[in-house]
Motif scaffolding. Structure first.
Motif, PDB file in Angstrom:
ATOM      1  N   GLU A  81       0.836  -1.214   0.000  1.00  0.00           N
ATOM      2  CA  GLU A  81       0.000   0.000   0.000  1.00  0.00           C
ATOM      3  C   GLU A  81       0.868   1.261   0.000  1.00  0.00           C
ATOM      4  OE1 GLU A  81      -2.962   2.355   3.118  1.00  0.00           O
ATOM      5  OE2 GLU A  81      -2.159   0.382   3.643  1.00  0.00           O
ATOM      6  N   LEU A  82       0.681   2.127  -0.981  1.00  0.00           N
ATOM      7  CA  LEU A  82       1.401   3.401  -1.043  1.00  0.00           C
ATOM      8  C   LEU A  82       0.819   4.343   0.003  1.00  0.00           C
ATOM      9  CD1 LEU A  82       3.641   4.823  -2.680  1.00  0.00           C
ATOM     10  CD2 LEU A  82       1.826   5.812  -4.083  1.00  0.00           C
ATOM     11  N   LEU A  83       1.681   4.982   0.797  1.00  0.00           N
ATOM     12  CA  LEU A  83       1.219   5.868   1.865  1.00  0.00           C
ATOM     13  C   LEU A  83       1.181   7.315   1.396  1.00  0.00           C
ATOM     14  CD1 LEU A  83       3.259   4.350   4.835  1.00  0.00           C
ATOM     15  CD2 LEU A  83       0.885   3.893   4.210  1.00  0.00           C
ATOM     16  N   VAL A  84       0.184   8.058   1.866  1.00  0.00           N
ATOM     17  CA  VAL A  84       0.068   9.487   1.568  1.00  0.00           C
ATOM     18  C   VAL A  84      -0.184  10.229   2.875  1.00  0.00           C
ATOM     19  CG1 VAL A  84      -0.761   9.192  -0.813  1.00  0.00           C
ATOM     20  CG2 VAL A  84      -2.408   9.282   1.080  1.00  0.00           C
ATOM     21  N   ASN A  85       0.110  11.520   2.885  1.00  0.00           N
ATOM     22  CA  ASN A  85      -0.128  12.327   4.085  1.00  0.00           C
ATOM     23  C   ASN A  85      -1.607  12.299   4.445  1.00  0.00           C
ATOM     24  OD1 ASN A  85       2.554  13.096   4.406  1.00  0.00           O
ATOM     25  ND2 ASN A  85       2.328  14.917   3.155  1.00  0.00           N
ATOM     26  N   GLY A  86      -1.858  12.154   5.735  1.00  0.00           N
ATOM     27  CA  GLY A  86      -3.236  12.111   6.222  1.00  0.00           C
ATOM     28  C   GLY A  86      -3.291  12.605   7.648  1.00  0.00           C
ATOM     29  N   SER A  87      -4.357  12.231   8.355  1.00  0.00           N
ATOM     30  CA  SER A  87      -4.535  12.721   9.724  1.00  0.00           C
ATOM     31  C   SER A  87      -3.546  12.071  10.695  1.00  0.00           C
ATOM     32  CB  SER A  87      -5.968  12.463  10.196  1.00  0.00           C
ATOM     33  OG  SER A  87      -6.249  11.075  10.168  1.00  0.00           O
ATOM     34  N   ARG A  88      -3.120  10.836  10.415  1.00  0.00           N
ATOM     35  CA  ARG A  88      -2.180  10.144  11.315  1.00  0.00           C
ATOM     36  C   ARG A  88      -0.805   9.926  10.697  1.00  0.00           C
ATOM     37  NH1 ARG A  88      -2.350   5.516  13.570  1.00  0.00           N
ATOM     38  NH2 ARG A  88      -3.036   4.404  11.727  1.00  0.00           N
ATOM     39  N   ILE A  89      -0.692  10.083   9.396  1.00  0.00           N
ATOM     40  CA  ILE A  89       0.568   9.796   8.693  1.00  0.00           C
ATOM     41  C   ILE A  89       1.066  11.046   7.989  1.00  0.00           C
ATOM     42  CG2 ILE A  89       1.579   8.514   6.763  1.00  0.00           C
ATOM     43  CD1 ILE A  89      -0.262   6.203   7.508  1.00  0.00           C
ATOM     44  N   ARG A  90       2.383  11.295   8.137  1.00  0.00           N
ATOM     45  CA  ARG A  90       2.982  12.459   7.469  1.00  0.00           C
ATOM     46  C   ARG A  90       4.371  12.096   6.956  1.00  0.00           C
ATOM     47  NH1 ARG A  90       5.535  17.434  10.212  1.00  0.00           N
ATOM     48  NH2 ARG A  90       6.116  18.630   8.416  1.00  0.00           N
ATOM     49  N   ILE A  91       4.638  12.414   5.707  1.00  0.00           N
ATOM     50  CA  ILE A  91       5.970  12.230   5.132  1.00  0.00           C
ATOM     51  C   ILE A  91       6.660  13.591   5.162  1.00  0.00           C
ATOM     52  CG2 ILE A  91       7.308  11.570   3.096  1.00  0.00           C
ATOM     53  CD1 ILE A  91       4.840   9.816   2.287  1.00  0.00           C
ATOM     54  N   TRP A  92       7.755  13.679   5.911  1.00  0.00           N
ATOM     55  CA  TRP A  92       8.478  14.933   6.058  1.00  0.00           C
ATOM     56  C   TRP A  92       9.329  15.221   4.828  1.00  0.00           C
ATOM     57  CZ3 TRP A  92      10.824  15.037  11.687  1.00  0.00           C
ATOM     58  CH2 TRP A  92       9.780  14.960  12.607  1.00  0.00           C
ATOM     59  N   ASP A  93       9.740  16.486   4.678  1.00  0.00           N
ATOM     60  CA  ASP A  93      10.587  16.883   3.558  1.00  0.00           C
ATOM     61  C   ASP A  93      11.920  16.145   3.544  1.00  0.00           C
ATOM     62  OD1 ASP A  93       8.717  18.627   2.587  1.00  0.00           O
ATOM     63  OD2 ASP A  93       9.571  20.394   3.565  1.00  0.00           O
ATOM     64  N   GLY A  95      12.350  13.113   4.252  1.00  0.00           N
ATOM     65  CA  GLY A  95      12.120  11.711   3.939  1.00  0.00           C
ATOM     66  C   GLY A  95      11.595  10.887   5.092  1.00  0.00           C
ATOM     67  N   SER A  96      11.622  11.418   6.319  1.00  0.00           N
ATOM     68  CA  SER A  96      11.145  10.667   7.484  1.00  0.00           C
ATOM     69  C   SER A  96       9.632  10.467   7.420  1.00  0.00           C
ATOM     70  CB  SER A  96      11.491  11.404   8.778  1.00  0.00           C
ATOM     71  OG  SER A  96      12.888  11.528   8.918  1.00  0.00           O
ATOM     72  N   LEU A  97       9.191   9.351   7.988  1.00  0.00           N
ATOM     73  CA  LEU A  97       7.767   9.035   8.058  1.00  0.00           C
ATOM     74  C   LEU A  97       7.325   9.143   9.514  1.00  0.00           C
ATOM     75  CD1 LEU A  97       5.168   7.858   6.662  1.00  0.00           C
ATOM     76  CD2 LEU A  97       5.998   5.615   7.400  1.00  0.00           C
ATOM     77  N   GLU A  98       6.263   9.919   9.767  1.00  0.00           N
ATOM     78  CA  GLU A  98       5.730  10.071  11.116  1.00  0.00           C
ATOM     79  C   GLU A  98       4.348   9.440  11.177  1.00  0.00           C
ATOM     80  OE1 GLU A  98       4.808  13.592  14.365  1.00  0.00           O
ATOM     81  OE2 GLU A  98       4.724  14.081  12.239  1.00  0.00           O
ATOM     82  N   ILE A  99       4.137   8.622  12.219  1.00  0.00           N
ATOM     83  CA  ILE A  99       2.823   8.022  12.454  1.00  0.00           C
ATOM     84  C   ILE A  99       2.441   8.346  13.890  1.00  0.00           C
ATOM     85  CG2 ILE A  99       1.443   5.905  12.423  1.00  0.00           C
ATOM     86  CD1 ILE A  99       3.690   4.636  10.711  1.00  0.00           C
ATOM     87  N   ILE A 100       1.215   8.825  14.091  1.00  0.00           N
ATOM     88  CA  ILE A 100       0.756   9.128  15.451  1.00  0.00           C
ATOM     89  C   ILE A 100      -0.393   8.189  15.824  1.00  0.00           C
ATOM     90  CG2 ILE A 100       1.518  11.545  15.382  1.00  0.00           C
ATOM     91  CD1 ILE A 100      -1.400  12.350  14.874  1.00  0.00           C
ATOM     92  N   ASN A 101      -0.716   8.147  17.118  1.00  0.00           N
ATOM     93  CA  ASN A 101      -1.788   7.284  17.644  1.00  0.00           C
ATOM     94  C   ASN A 101      -1.627   5.840  17.153  1.00  0.00           C
ATOM     95  OD1 ASN A 101      -2.933   9.536  18.902  1.00  0.00           O
ATOM     96  ND2 ASN A 101      -4.167  10.011  17.097  1.00  0.00           N
ATOM     97  N   ILE A 102      -0.462   5.272  17.411  1.00  0.00           N
ATOM     98  CA  ILE A 102      -0.108   3.934  16.928  1.00  0.00           C
ATOM     99  C   ILE A 102      -1.108   2.886  17.431  1.00  0.00           C
ATOM    100  CG2 ILE A 102       1.681   2.132  17.039  1.00  0.00           C
ATOM    101  CD1 ILE A 102       2.684   4.520  15.522  1.00  0.00           C
TER     102      ILE A 102
END
Length: 190
Positions: A81-93, A95-102
């Motif tokens: 599954e390709l990930l896109v920025n959303g309410s819980r997922i963010r791809i930083w400039d 290249g890091s991937l941030e996920i909240i409320n795991i």
């Protein structure tokens, strides 16, 4: 200022540059080498962590730091599954991937893709969820008379697969129990 600015550099611009400053009292020289760097992304020197731990309900940042020039564009996938920025997922400039409320559903294989005009590469790691550490018995306020002893308790629950360390501080400064052993005593209950 004696400044030389170059834009849209190409390999032909590489070489030794010389600045010459001259006035009625003489002439001086200064040299500098300009190297043009271009390379496809590679994770050889800095691969993604193979195992990434994240606390339930917490936040995790998965780093993606390939060597590349020019700076690559980043994309991420979880499994297929390709990930896109959303309410819980963010791809930083960077290249890091941030996920909240795991949650347990976030566990799995994460792949970072890096691509520039020289090529592309990817690196994969596995995200595993752990139980969040929680203070189950917090220290209580204590009133004591000067010269008496005081005891403060702190009990926490944690994921059994991880080690737990308690750190005590006084007014924001960590207490060193080895140096302060005549004043403070740590009792660890198992």
């Amino acid at each position: 200022k004696g400044e030389l600015r170059m834009q849209s550099l190409s390999f032909d611009d590489a070489g030794m540059y010389q600045c010459i400053a001259e006035n009625t009292h003489g002439i001086i020289y200064a040299n500098a080498e300009l190297k043009i760097v271009a390379s496809p992304p590679t994770f050889e020197l800095n691969p993604m962590k193979k195992k990434i731990l994240a606390a339930k309900g917490g936040r995790v940042i998965i780093e993606c730091k390939p060597k590349a020039a020019p700076k690559p564009k980043f994309s991420w996938s979880k499994g297929t599954e390709l990930l896109v920025n959303g309410s819980r997922i963010r791809i930083w400039d960077d290249g890091s991937l941030e996920i909240i409320n795991i949650t347990k559903l976030d566990e799995g294989h994460y792949t970072c893709f890096a691509e520039n005009n020289r090529g592309k590469a990817n690196s994969t790691g596995v995200l595993e969820m752990t139980e969040a550490t929680r203070i189950t018995l917090a220290p209580l306020n204590v009133d004591v008379t000067v010269g008496e002893n005081a005891t403060m308790q702190c009990i926490a629950s944690h994921d059994p697969t991880l080690d737990l360390t308690f750190i005590w501080s006084l007014n924001g400064f960590v207490i060193d129990f080895e140096k302060e052993h005549e004043h403070y005593e740590r009792n660890v209950m198992v």
